[in-house]
Design an enzyme around this catalytic site. Structure first.
Site, short mmCIF file in Angstrom:
data_model
loop_
_atom_site.label_atom_id
_atom_site.label_comp_id
_atom_site.label_asym_id
_atom_site.label_seq_id
_atom_site.Cartn_x
_atom_site.Cartn_y
_atom_site.Cartn_z
N PHE A 135 -41.20 -47.36 -1.23
CA PHE A 135 -42.55 -47.91 -1.16
C PHE A 135 -43.22 -47.24 0.05
CE2 PHE A 135 -45.79 -51.00 -0.07
CZ PHE A 135 -46.21 -51.46 -1.31
N ASP A 193 -34.26 -52.89 2.52
CA ASP A 193 -35.53 -53.55 2.21
C ASP A 193 -35.33 -54.33 0.91
OD1 ASP A 193 -38.05 -54.21 1.21
OD2 ASP A 193 -39.01 -52.49 2.18
N TYR A 251 -43.73 -62.86 -0.74
CA TYR A 251 -44.77 -63.17 -1.75
C TYR A 251 -44.48 -62.62 -3.13
CZ TYR A 251 -46.27 -58.62 0.12
OH TYR A 251 -46.30 -57.33 0.56
N LYS A 252 -43.32 -61.96 -3.32
CA LYS A 252 -42.98 -61.45 -4.65
C LYS A 252 -42.14 -62.52 -5.37
CE LYS A 252 -43.91 -56.79 -3.18
NZ LYS A 252 -43.43 -55.63 -2.45
N ARG A 299 -45.95 -51.25 -15.09
CA ARG A 299 -44.83 -52.07 -14.58
C ARG A 299 -44.91 -53.48 -15.12
NH1 ARG A 299 -44.08 -52.39 -8.19
NH2 ARG A 299 -46.00 -53.58 -8.47
C1 PLP Z 1 -44.15 -55.07 -1.31
C2 PLP Z 1 -43.38 -54.13 -0.47
C3 PLP Z 1 -43.72 -53.93 0.89
C4 PLP Z 1 -44.94 -54.59 1.45
O1 PLP Z 1 -45.04 -54.51 2.83
P1 PLP Z 1 -46.14 -55.39 3.58
O2 PLP Z 1 -46.01 -55.04 4.98
O3 PLP Z 1 -45.86 -56.83 3.23
O4 PLP Z 1 -47.49 -55.02 3.01
C5 PLP Z 1 -42.91 -53.10 1.64
N1 PLP Z 1 -41.81 -52.49 1.12
C6 PLP Z 1 -41.48 -52.65 -0.19
C7 PLP Z 1 -40.26 -51.98 -0.74
C8 PLP Z 1 -42.25 -53.47 -1.01
O5 PLP Z 1 -41.92 -53.63 -2.30
#
Ligand code: PLP
Length: 403
Positions: free
Chosen positions: A116, A188, A213-214, A362
């Site tokens: 990400f 992560d 939040y997921k 997705r």
């Molecule tokens: C959703 C997600 C993030 C989001 O990071 P934020 O700092 O909350 O915006 C980071 N890494 C991964 C792998 C994600 O899926």
């Protein structure tokens, strides 16, 4: 008589808009009904009536560690090793520096090209400090992790599930491989916490981060979390040395002395209202077994893959997600050139998936509020959109700021 599935009633714990099939819980989970009362009480009583006394009386000050311990039960962490705080991005920054600081003589960090993007952006920012670091990326410098590991590697940062393809890494094996090379492992967990069994302590992970939040349904922008293994807590430092991470925050001393526990990973005053959202999200998991959640998740993704196979053949959708269930998380993705328009047309029919550049459709399958009927209906709507060539309609091609 067939025994009742342990997840057959969990849908009623969420507010799902009428007639909607929500396949985007891998991006933003729906509101748990428990959030409405809890947030109301937080605003109307704790904030409006009780004001400053709520830091003690309502336990506001303890929320980051209290929720951290609660989340620990979901991801296999014994109490005292997790805090719910800040964003995933900020927590990656803290975890990277913590790992770099434990082995300051090692000047290489390994991650993955297909991470990400914020993970890579933060890595690029963090590695610019503390001297010069070399960044090696899986998928760019080699496709084999072993090629990237040597005695110069301080730490490895990887996502447990790839946010695009949905591919699941083997946490135990990779952690062991990384540590055998003398490096520390940072996972992560954004796309696995709450939907895939995780055993941070059992797998001897060093650090982990993720968002709430997921699949944890903690609400938009809800605070993220950080795990640091007990064995590191005494020695580890993190660079955002704010007063909430001080050994004695209310002594108001001029010099920073880090807390000896996981509290050292806190920085400043926490977003209490948002933390209550996370509390509501975590409350849904009380009494549930992640193994049951995983089992249903695999059933749902397998069914979706099986039912969409004819569409792949007929319209040229290319499945990006591993067919082997042990190698996938809880989402299914396809590459399809006209994917953006197809997702928009499905949303118009109240089947909510999402789109990621370039060309990726997705679909996330959160077992707590989805069932087989939802999957079958989603496939029907997808098939209809493809058959109708919805990409020829201008209204489905308009791109918004957030996709
Ligand atoms: C959703 C997600 C993030 C989001 O990071 P934020 O700092 O909350 O915006 C980071 N890494 C991964 C792998 C994600 O899926």
């Amino acid at each position: 008589m067939q025994s009742k599935s342990p997840l057959s009633d969990t849908k009623s714990l969420f507010h799902i808009p009428a007639d909607m099939i929500y396949l985007d819980g891998n991006s933003l989970g729906p509101a748990p009904k428990a959030a409405f009362d809890l947030l109301n009480r937080t605003i109307h009583t704790e904030w409006a009536e009780d004001l400053i006394t709520s830091w003690n009386k309502a336990g506001w000050f303890a929320l980051p560690t209290q929720l951290g311990d609660q989340l620990g039960k979901i991801v296999g962490a014994a109490p005292g090793q997790m805090v719910v705080t800040d964003t995933t991005s900020i927590n990656i920054y803290k975890a990277l520096h913590a790992a770099m600081g434990l082995q300051p003589e090692k000047k290489t960090i390994v991650s993955e090209l297909d991470s990400f993007p914020t993970d890579l952006y933060i890595l690029q920012g963090a590695s610019g400090y503390q001297g010069k670091y070399e960044i090696r990326l899986l998928g760019r410098d080699s496709d084999c992790l072993d090629d990237l590991l040597d005695e110069t590697v301080a730490c490895v940062l990887l996502s447990h599930v790839n946010y695009r393809s949905g591919t699941l890494f083997n946490m135990a094996e990779i952690t062991q491989q990384v540590q055998a090379a003398g490096a520390l492992m940072i996972w992560d967990l954004c796309h696995t916490a709450g939907v895939v069994p995780i055993d941070l302590d059992g797998d001897h992970v060093d650090f982990a981060v993720g968002c709430s939040y997921k699949y944890l349904n903690g609400g938009p922008g809800g605070p993220a979390y950080l795990y640091a293994a007990q064995r590191h807590l005494a020695d580890v430092r993190q660079p955002l040395s704010g007063w909430w991470g001080h050994a004695r925050p209310f002594a108001f001393e001029p010099d920073y002395t880090p807390h000896s526990g996981i509290e050292k990973f806190l920085c400043g005053t926490q977003p209490i209202i948002s933390l209550r959202g996370v509390e509501a999200g975590l409350s849904v998991f009380n009494g549930l077994d992640i193994k049951d959640i995983r089992e249903k998740s695999v059933q749902l993704t397998s069914l979706f893959i099986e039912k969409t196979r004819p569409l792949c053949t007929e319209y040229g959708l290319v499945l990006q997600t591993p067919e082997n269930e042990a190698e996938r998380g809880s989402q299914v993705s396809f590459l399809f050139e006209q994917g953006y328009a197809v997702i928009q047309a499905m949303i118009a029919e109240k089947v909510i998936g999402d789109f990621r550049e370039p060309g990726l459709m997705r679909f996330g399958f959160a077992p707590l509020y989805l069932d087989e009927a939802d999957i079958l209906k989603s496939v029907e709507v997808l098939a209809e959109c493809l058959k109708n060539k919805v990409w020829e309609q201008a209204s489905f091609q308009q791109k918004s700021r957030v996709t």
